[in-house]
Motif scaffolding. Structure first.
Motif, PDB file in Angstrom:
ATOM      1  N   LEU A 167       0.820  -1.204   0.000  1.00  0.00           N
ATOM      2  CA  LEU A 167       0.000   0.000   0.000  1.00  0.00           C
ATOM      3  C   LEU A 167       0.860   1.262   0.000  1.00  0.00           C
ATOM      4  O   LEU A 167       0.612   2.194  -0.774  1.00  0.00           O
ATOM      5  CB  LEU A 167      -0.931  -0.002   1.215  1.00  0.00           C
ATOM      6  N   ILE A 168       1.888   1.281   0.840  1.00  0.00           N
ATOM      7  CA  ILE A 168       2.775   2.450   0.925  1.00  0.00           C
ATOM      8  C   ILE A 168       3.492   2.684  -0.405  1.00  0.00           C
ATOM      9  O   ILE A 168       3.570   3.823  -0.887  1.00  0.00           O
ATOM     10  CB  ILE A 168       3.801   2.257   2.065  1.00  0.00           C
ATOM     11  N   LEU A 169       3.996   1.619  -1.013  1.00  0.00           N
ATOM     12  CA  LEU A 169       4.720   1.761  -2.281  1.00  0.00           C
ATOM     13  C   LEU A 169       3.783   2.196  -3.411  1.00  0.00           C
ATOM     14  O   LEU A 169       4.166   2.984  -4.275  1.00  0.00           O
ATOM     15  CB  LEU A 169       5.414   0.443  -2.644  1.00  0.00           C
ATOM     16  N   PHE A 170       2.556   1.681  -3.389  1.00  0.00           N
ATOM     17  CA  PHE A 170       1.588   2.093  -4.406  1.00  0.00           C
ATOM     18  C   PHE A 170       1.308   3.590  -4.309  1.00  0.00           C
ATOM     19  O   PHE A 170       1.307   4.302  -5.324  1.00  0.00           O
ATOM     20  CB  PHE A 170       0.287   1.302  -4.246  1.00  0.00           C
ATOM     21  N   ILE A 171       1.082   4.083  -3.096  1.00  0.00           N
ATOM     22  CA  ILE A 171       0.815   5.513  -2.896  1.00  0.00           C
ATOM     23  C   ILE A 171       2.033   6.341  -3.287  1.00  0.00           C
ATOM     24  O   ILE A 171       1.915   7.364  -3.977  1.00  0.00           O
ATOM     25  CB  ILE A 171       0.422   5.781  -1.432  1.00  0.00           C
ATOM     26  N   ALA A 172       3.231   5.899  -2.872  1.00  0.00           N
ATOM     27  CA  ALA A 172       4.463   6.635  -3.178  1.00  0.00           C
ATOM     28  C   ALA A 172       4.714   6.691  -4.685  1.00  0.00           C
ATOM     29  O   ALA A 172       5.108   7.738  -5.219  1.00  0.00           O
ATOM     30  CB  ALA A 172       5.643   5.984  -2.471  1.00  0.00           C
ATOM     31  N   CYS A 173       4.470   5.585  -5.368  1.00  0.00           N
ATOM     32  CA  CYS A 173       4.663   5.557  -6.827  1.00  0.00           C
ATOM     33  C   CYS A 173       3.640   6.441  -7.540  1.00  0.00           C
ATOM     34  O   CYS A 173       3.948   7.069  -8.555  1.00  0.00           O
ATOM     35  CB  CYS A 173       4.571   4.120  -7.346  1.00  0.00           C
ATOM     36  N   SER A 174       2.437   6.476  -7.016  1.00  0.00           N
ATOM     37  CA  SER A 174       1.405   7.330  -7.599  1.00  0.00           C
ATOM     38  C   SER A 174       1.790   8.805  -7.476  1.00  0.00           C
ATOM     39  O   SER A 174       1.602   9.586  -8.410  1.00  0.00           O
ATOM     40  CB  SER A 174       0.057   7.078  -6.904  1.00  0.00           C
ATOM     41  N   PHE A 175       2.359   9.175  -6.337  1.00  0.00           N
ATOM     42  CA  PHE A 175       2.806  10.551  -6.143  1.00  0.00           C
ATOM     43  C   PHE A 175       4.024  10.875  -7.007  1.00  0.00           C
ATOM     44  O   PHE A 175       4.095  11.943  -7.621  1.00  0.00           O
ATOM     45  CB  PHE A 175       3.144  10.803  -4.666  1.00  0.00           C
ATOM     46  N   SER A 176       4.988   9.958  -7.069  1.00  0.00           N
ATOM     47  CA  SER A 176       6.237  10.247  -7.781  1.00  0.00           C
ATOM     48  C   SER A 176       6.048  10.306  -9.291  1.00  0.00           C
ATOM     49  O   SER A 176       6.735  11.056  -9.984  1.00  0.00           O
ATOM     50  CB  SER A 176       7.308   9.210  -7.436  1.00  0.00           C
ATOM     51  N   THR A 177       5.113   9.513  -9.823  1.00  0.00           N
ATOM     52  CA  THR A 177       4.881   9.512 -11.270  1.00  0.00           C
ATOM     53  C   THR A 177       3.699  10.385 -11.677  1.00  0.00           C
ATOM     54  O   THR A 177       3.495  10.639 -12.864  1.00  0.00           O
ATOM     55  CB  THR A 177       4.609   8.072 -11.769  1.00  0.00           C
TER      56      THR A 177
END
Length: 208
Positions: free
Chosen positions: A33-43
């Motif tokens: 969940l954390i990585l999904f949110i972080a990737c959504s923000f970064s890309t």
């Protein structure tokens, strides 16, 4: 020994795939969940990348990764170095630690992939091979990890220095991967899979 190998390939390998992938998904769900949110923000896009790959029996399936690049490029042919300029800073960290591949545990659980086996390629690459070489990718479930993953754990860096990544991949790396896939297919066993998994985890930890 041949009987035990066949029994492992046809039965126990799949059981281990299901048990281990389910355990990882349950234990690491907060990380997912954390990585999904972080990737959504970064890309600034949905944090999951999907691409069709060819699997067992030549059937295509959707492979998922955490999204480490902005935008899309349909001409990449699965060779990430051709899109290096699109990799985000956070995505670079994920790629180095291979955490971007965590969603593939769902593919293992669902049966499209196995924990260990030849890494899946895009259809255009598989279709460019002769029938004998093609079978080294399609005669068994593709893997999250393969023997070639150990040798080419720094594949992106190797391709980046090659001058012509696509030509180098197809004419230098691909023949070697085919050779290694063929060797793996002749010695599929629990102990061999265990050794590959252990070596891979050690290499990833050392790269951090």
């Amino acid at each position: 020994l041949e009987f035990m190998s066949n029994l492992y390939k046809s039965f126990f390998k799949r059981i281990l795939d299901v048990l281990i992938s389910l355990l990882v998904i349950l234990l690491a769900s907060p990380v997912f969940l954390i990585l999904f949110i972080a990737c959504s923000f970064s890309t600034k896009e949905i944090g999951i990348f999907t691409q069709k790959r060819m699997g067992i029996y030549g059937k295509t399936f959707h492979l998922y990764k955490f999204k480490t690049m902005t935008g899309t490029n349909k001409l990449d042919k699965g060779i990430a170095t051709l899109s290096k300029s699109r990799i985000t800073s956070f995505g670079s960290i994920l790629r180095k630690t291979h955490l971007d591949e965590l969603p593939q545990f769902f593919m293992v659980l669902l049966g499209s992939m196995s924990l260990v086996g030849p890494r899946p390629e895009v259809s255009s690459i598989i279709n460019s091979l002769n029938d004998k070489d093609c079978l080294t990718f399609t005669s068994i479930r593709p893997g999250l990890i393969s023997p070639a993953s150990l040798k080419y754990i720094k594949e992106d860096e190797i391709l980046e220095l090659s001058g012509d990544p696509e030509e180098f991949y197809m004419n230098k790396i691909m023949p070697d991967k085919i050779r290694m896939n063929r060797e793996y297919l002749t010695e599929v066993s629990f102990m061999n899979d265990f050794k590959i998994l252990t070596k891979y985890l050690m290499l990833v930890v050392r790269r951090k």
